[in-house]
Design a protein around this motif. Structure first.
Motif, PDB file in Angstrom:
ATOM      1  N   PHE A  40       0.819  -1.213   0.000  1.00  0.00           N
ATOM      2  CA  PHE A  40       0.000   0.000   0.000  1.00  0.00           C
ATOM      3  C   PHE A  40       0.854   1.264   0.000  1.00  0.00           C
ATOM      4  CE2 PHE A  40      -3.705  -2.570   1.360  1.00  0.00           C
ATOM      5  CZ  PHE A  40      -4.641  -2.044   0.490  1.00  0.00           C
ATOM      6  N   LYS A  41       1.989   1.221   0.715  1.00  0.00           N
ATOM      7  CA  LYS A  41       2.808   2.428   0.801  1.00  0.00           C
ATOM      8  C   LYS A  41       3.355   2.848  -0.551  1.00  0.00           C
ATOM      9  CE  LYS A  41       5.716   1.223   4.027  1.00  0.00           C
ATOM     10  NZ  LYS A  41       6.840   1.278   4.996  1.00  0.00           N
ATOM     11  N   THR A  42       3.758   1.878  -1.369  1.00  0.00           N
ATOM     12  CA  THR A  42       4.366   2.209  -2.655  1.00  0.00           C
ATOM     13  C   THR A  42       3.445   3.072  -3.519  1.00  0.00           C
ATOM     14  OG1 THR A  42       5.700   0.188  -2.593  1.00  0.00           O
ATOM     15  CG2 THR A  42       5.415   1.251  -4.734  1.00  0.00           C
ATOM     16  N   PRO A  43       2.197   2.641  -3.804  1.00  0.00           N
ATOM     17  CA  PRO A  43       1.339   3.514  -4.615  1.00  0.00           C
ATOM     18  C   PRO A  43       0.903   4.786  -3.887  1.00  0.00           C
ATOM     19  CG  PRO A  43       0.114   1.591  -3.882  1.00  0.00           C
ATOM     20  CD  PRO A  43       1.546   1.347  -3.516  1.00  0.00           C
ATOM     21  N   ILE A  44       0.707   4.696  -2.561  1.00  0.00           N
ATOM     22  CA  ILE A  44       0.264   5.887  -1.821  1.00  0.00           C
ATOM     23  C   ILE A  44       1.326   6.977  -1.884  1.00  0.00           C
ATOM     24  CG2 ILE A  44      -0.160   6.774   0.504  1.00  0.00           C
ATOM     25  CD1 ILE A  44      -1.691   4.189   1.089  1.00  0.00           C
ATOM     26  N   PHE A  45       2.592   6.615  -1.644  1.00  0.00           N
ATOM     27  CA  PHE A  45       3.661   7.608  -1.703  1.00  0.00           C
ATOM     28  C   PHE A  45       3.842   8.149  -3.112  1.00  0.00           C
ATOM     29  CE2 PHE A  45       5.957   5.681   2.217  1.00  0.00           C
ATOM     30  CZ  PHE A  45       5.028   6.303   3.035  1.00  0.00           C
ATOM     31  N   ALA A  46       3.634   7.281  -4.109  1.00  0.00           N
ATOM     32  CA  ALA A  46       3.741   7.748  -5.499  1.00  0.00           C
ATOM     33  C   ALA A  46       2.647   8.774  -5.794  1.00  0.00           C
ATOM     34  CB  ALA A  46       3.647   6.565  -6.458  1.00  0.00           C
ATOM     35  N   ILE A  47       1.419   8.457  -5.387  1.00  0.00           N
ATOM     36  CA  ILE A  47       0.306   9.387  -5.607  1.00  0.00           C
ATOM     37  C   ILE A  47       0.552  10.687  -4.858  1.00  0.00           C
ATOM     38  CG2 ILE A  47      -2.158   9.767  -5.164  1.00  0.00           C
ATOM     39  CD1 ILE A  47      -2.512   6.701  -5.498  1.00  0.00           C
ATOM     40  N   GLN A  48       1.027  10.567  -3.620  1.00  0.00           N
ATOM     41  CA  GLN A  48       1.322  11.766  -2.824  1.00  0.00           C
ATOM     42  C   GLN A  48       2.359  12.646  -3.513  1.00  0.00           C
ATOM     43  OE1 GLN A  48       3.328  11.127   0.951  1.00  0.00           O
ATOM     44  NE2 GLN A  48       2.101  12.735   1.918  1.00  0.00           N
ATOM     45  N   GLY A  49       3.387  12.007  -4.088  1.00  0.00           N
ATOM     46  CA  GLY A  49       4.428  12.762  -4.778  1.00  0.00           C
ATOM     47  C   GLY A  49       3.891  13.491  -5.998  1.00  0.00           C
ATOM     48  N   TYR A  50       3.049  12.804  -6.780  1.00  0.00           N
ATOM     49  CA  TYR A  50       2.477  13.447  -7.965  1.00  0.00           C
ATOM     50  C   TYR A  50       1.567  14.611  -7.580  1.00  0.00           C
ATOM     51  CZ  TYR A  50       4.139   9.341 -10.515  1.00  0.00           C
ATOM     52  OH  TYR A  50       4.924   8.358 -11.065  1.00  0.00           O
ATOM     53  N   VAL A  51       0.733  14.406  -6.558  1.00  0.00           N
ATOM     54  CA  VAL A  51      -0.191  15.462  -6.135  1.00  0.00           C
ATOM     55  C   VAL A  51       0.583  16.671  -5.588  1.00  0.00           C
ATOM     56  CG1 VAL A  51      -1.991  16.054  -4.456  1.00  0.00           C
ATOM     57  CG2 VAL A  51      -2.106  13.881  -5.691  1.00  0.00           C
ATOM     58  N   VAL A  68      -3.601   4.373  -8.372  1.00  0.00           N
ATOM     59  CA  VAL A  68      -4.920   4.182  -7.765  1.00  0.00           C
ATOM     60  C   VAL A  68      -5.516   2.855  -8.224  1.00  0.00           C
ATOM     61  CG1 VAL A  68      -7.297   5.024  -7.726  1.00  0.00           C
ATOM     62  CG2 VAL A  68      -5.409   6.641  -7.482  1.00  0.00           C
ATOM     63  N   GLU A  69      -5.357   2.552  -9.513  1.00  0.00           N
ATOM     64  CA  GLU A  69      -5.861   1.286 -10.041  1.00  0.00           C
ATOM     65  C   GLU A  69      -5.167   0.099  -9.367  1.00  0.00           C
ATOM     66  OE1 GLU A  69      -6.461  -1.006 -14.345  1.00  0.00           O
ATOM     67  OE2 GLU A  69      -5.350   0.878 -14.230  1.00  0.00           O
ATOM     68  N   ARG A  70      -3.869   0.246  -9.113  1.00  0.00           N
ATOM     69  CA  ARG A  70      -3.134  -0.817  -8.433  1.00  0.00           C
ATOM     70  C   ARG A  70      -3.695  -1.049  -7.034  1.00  0.00           C
ATOM     71  NH1 ARG A  70       3.399  -0.711  -7.062  1.00  0.00           N
ATOM     72  NH2 ARG A  70       3.456  -2.632  -5.849  1.00  0.00           N
ATOM     73  N   MET A  71      -4.008   0.034  -6.321  1.00  0.00           N
ATOM     74  CA  MET A  71      -4.577  -0.101  -4.984  1.00  0.00           C
ATOM     75  C   MET A  71      -5.965  -0.731  -5.038  1.00  0.00           C
ATOM     76  SD  MET A  71      -3.425   3.510  -3.248  1.00  0.00           S
ATOM     77  CE  MET A  71      -4.350   3.157  -1.767  1.00  0.00           C
ATOM     78  N   VAL A  72      -6.771  -0.346  -6.029  1.00  0.00           N
ATOM     79  CA  VAL A  72      -8.107  -0.917  -6.176  1.00  0.00           C
ATOM     80  C   VAL A  72      -8.014  -2.415  -6.429  1.00  0.00           C
ATOM     81  CG1 VAL A  72     -10.171  -0.980  -7.635  1.00  0.00           C
ATOM     82  CG2 VAL A  72      -9.197   1.221  -6.950  1.00  0.00           C
ATOM     83  N   GLN A 111      -9.452  -5.410  -4.047  1.00  0.00           N
ATOM     84  CA  GLN A 111     -10.369  -6.401  -4.612  1.00  0.00           C
ATOM     85  C   GLN A 111      -9.846  -7.823  -4.404  1.00  0.00           C
ATOM     86  OE1 GLN A 111     -10.754  -5.029  -8.673  1.00  0.00           O
ATOM     87  NE2 GLN A 111     -12.571  -3.803  -8.209  1.00  0.00           N
ATOM     88  N   ASP A 112      -8.533  -8.010  -4.607  1.00  0.00           N
ATOM     89  CA  ASP A 112      -7.947  -9.337  -4.418  1.00  0.00           C
ATOM     90  C   ASP A 112      -8.010  -9.767  -2.962  1.00  0.00           C
ATOM     91  OD1 ASP A 112      -7.432  -9.596  -7.072  1.00  0.00           O
ATOM     92  OD2 ASP A 112      -5.278  -9.210  -6.956  1.00  0.00           O
ATOM     93  N   LEU A 113      -7.721  -8.835  -2.050  1.00  0.00           N
ATOM     94  CA  LEU A 113      -7.813  -9.155  -0.624  1.00  0.00           C
ATOM     95  C   LEU A 113      -9.239  -9.507  -0.227  1.00  0.00           C
ATOM     96  CD1 LEU A 113      -5.474  -6.403   0.874  1.00  0.00           C
ATOM     97  CD2 LEU A 113      -5.106  -8.872   0.995  1.00  0.00           C
ATOM     98  N   ASP A 114     -10.191  -8.758  -0.775  1.00  0.00           N
ATOM     99  CA  ASP A 114     -11.596  -9.017  -0.479  1.00  0.00           C
ATOM    100  C   ASP A 114     -12.009 -10.390  -1.010  1.00  0.00           C
ATOM    101  OD1 ASP A 114     -14.321  -8.165   0.369  1.00  0.00           O
ATOM    102  OD2 ASP A 114     -14.728  -8.254  -1.778  1.00  0.00           O
ATOM    103  N   GLU A 115     -11.520 -10.740  -2.187  1.00  0.00           N
ATOM    104  CA  GLU A 115     -11.867 -12.050  -2.756  1.00  0.00           C
ATOM    105  C   GLU A 115     -11.296 -13.187  -1.921  1.00  0.00           C
ATOM    106  OE1 GLU A 115     -11.896 -14.438  -7.002  1.00  0.00           O
ATOM    107  OE2 GLU A 115     -10.950 -12.473  -6.865  1.00  0.00           O
ATOM    108  N   ILE A 116     -10.052 -13.039  -1.465  1.00  0.00           N
ATOM    109  CA  ILE A 116      -9.450 -14.063  -0.611  1.00  0.00           C
ATOM    110  C   ILE A 116     -10.242 -14.205   0.686  1.00  0.00           C
ATOM    111  CG2 ILE A 116      -7.453 -14.566   0.849  1.00  0.00           C
ATOM    112  CD1 ILE A 116      -5.651 -13.659  -1.352  1.00  0.00           C
ATOM    113  N   ALA A 117     -10.640 -13.079   1.273  1.00  0.00           N
ATOM    114  CA  ALA A 117     -11.406 -13.119   2.520  1.00  0.00           C
ATOM    115  C   ALA A 117     -12.723 -13.857   2.320  1.00  0.00           C
ATOM    116  CB  ALA A 117     -11.657 -11.698   3.030  1.00  0.00           C
TER     117      ALA A 117
END
Length: 349
Positions: free
Chosen positions: A133-144, A169-173, A177-183
């Protein structure tokens, strides 16, 4: 030969009372050689000693043992357990009690080891999840931050940054979704809609779906010679499509340029069908094979996060196959290739 190893409290009391009463009766007979007095003293001493010794054993020893058993089972005694404590437990010898305690200790030791293992997996999973989660979040934060800092005045740069942010954002979505499916798969909340279908036809459909990706690396996809004859299986077609798609995407991603992917389909025991996919890619080291179906597990730099994906594909495959009551397996060798397979129920009559 008389054995004293596993005497019950009653037997132990009687044995000890006999040892005490016989010498006393003999001593009385020596002092006064009268058989009636000697026998009377033997009987009185035996029963008196037996009652006293049994009372001491049950009051001061087996009461403690009863508490040990209650501690072992850690529960308020039911009527059935009280019956056990009152009638069955007192019949047990000390060695039998010791064996029960040792079995309990071994069981608890195994449970503790399992808890430690689960705790290690949990910590590793949380660390991996945090990283994912940190990888895409920090990337999005940097772009914004860059856009807010004045980059919006450059339309071309703004568009590129927004496109990059959208990809993250798509990567996080996809990850959520994958985590939800496993659950849902783990909890059994996701039902299976089983039907009969020809597995080779489904494999060809997925081959066609991924043809652009395989063509980009010039990877040839085929069904092994001798395995082309239609074989029907009974399973959730869309779930199995997802499994095959994930396996083939991995085989394409980690297969070698100008390589091949070969599907094999076999009837095993008349009730099951074995499906395998083999590639000639980079392979997996032996020490990693037992863990590749774990969530987020990465083997080496050849299978790093830079390759894309959520790291949950194989975990989802495993859960889907297990939901069908079947198993997955993997064989691999570095620089030779990997074969991953699973079984399904054969067509039902």
């Amino acid at each position: 030969m008389f054995k004293t190893k596993n005497l019950s409290p009653q037997q132990l009391s009687a044995f000890t009372a006999l040892i005490l009463s016989v010498p006393i009766a003999l001593g009385i007979w020596i002092i006064r050689p009268d058989w009636e007095i000697a026998v009377s003293s033997l009987v009185i001493t035996f029963f008196g000693s037996y009652l006293l010794i049994r009372f001491v054993l049950e009051s001061f020893i087996y009461r403690k043992i009863k508490l040990i058993y209650k501690f072992i089972y850690q529960t308020k005694a039911t009527k059935r357990e009280e019956t056990y404590y009152k009638y069955i437990l007192p019949q047990k010898g000390i060695d039998e009690v010791r064996e029960d305690v040792e079995k309990w200790a071994e069981q608890r030791s195994a449970e503790i080891e399992q808890l430690k293992t689960n705790e290690a997996f949990r910590k590793e999973f949380l660390q991996n999840l945090s990283h994912e989660f940190k990888t895409p979040i920090f990337a999005i934060q940097g772009y914004v931050d860059t856009l807010l800092g004045g980059a919006m005045e450059n339309p071309a740069l703004s568009k590129r940054f927004l496109e990059n942010a959208a990809r993250n954002v798509e990567r996080m979505v996809n990850l959520v979704q994958d985590l939800d499916e496993i659950a849902r798969l783990e909890s059994g909340e996701q039902p299976l809609y089983k039907e009969t279908f020809i597995i080779q036809d489904l494999i060809r459909e997925v081959y066609e779906t991924l043809s652009i990706k395989t063509a980009a690396r010039n990877i040839r996809c085929s069904i092994k010679k001798g395995c082309e004859s239609p074989i029907s299986v009974f399973a959730d077609k869309e779930k199995i499509r997802q499994v095959i798609n994930n396996l083939l995407e991995n085989a394409t991603k980690y297969g070698k340029q100008d390589g091949s992917i070969v599907a094999s389909v076999y009837k095993t025991d008349g009730r099951h069908v074995l499906i395998e996919f083999s590639d000639d890619g980079i392979g997996i080291a032996e020490e990693h094979l037992s863990r590749i179906f774990e969530r987020f597990y990465r083997t080496d730099r050849g299978r790093s996060r830079d390759g894309g994906g959520t790291g949950l594909g194989l975990a989802i495959c495993k859960h889907i196959i297990e939901a069908h009551g079947q198993t997955m397996h993997v064989r691999s060798k570095l620089d030779v290739g990997t074969t991953i397979g699973f079984t399904l129920d054969a067509k039902r009559d």
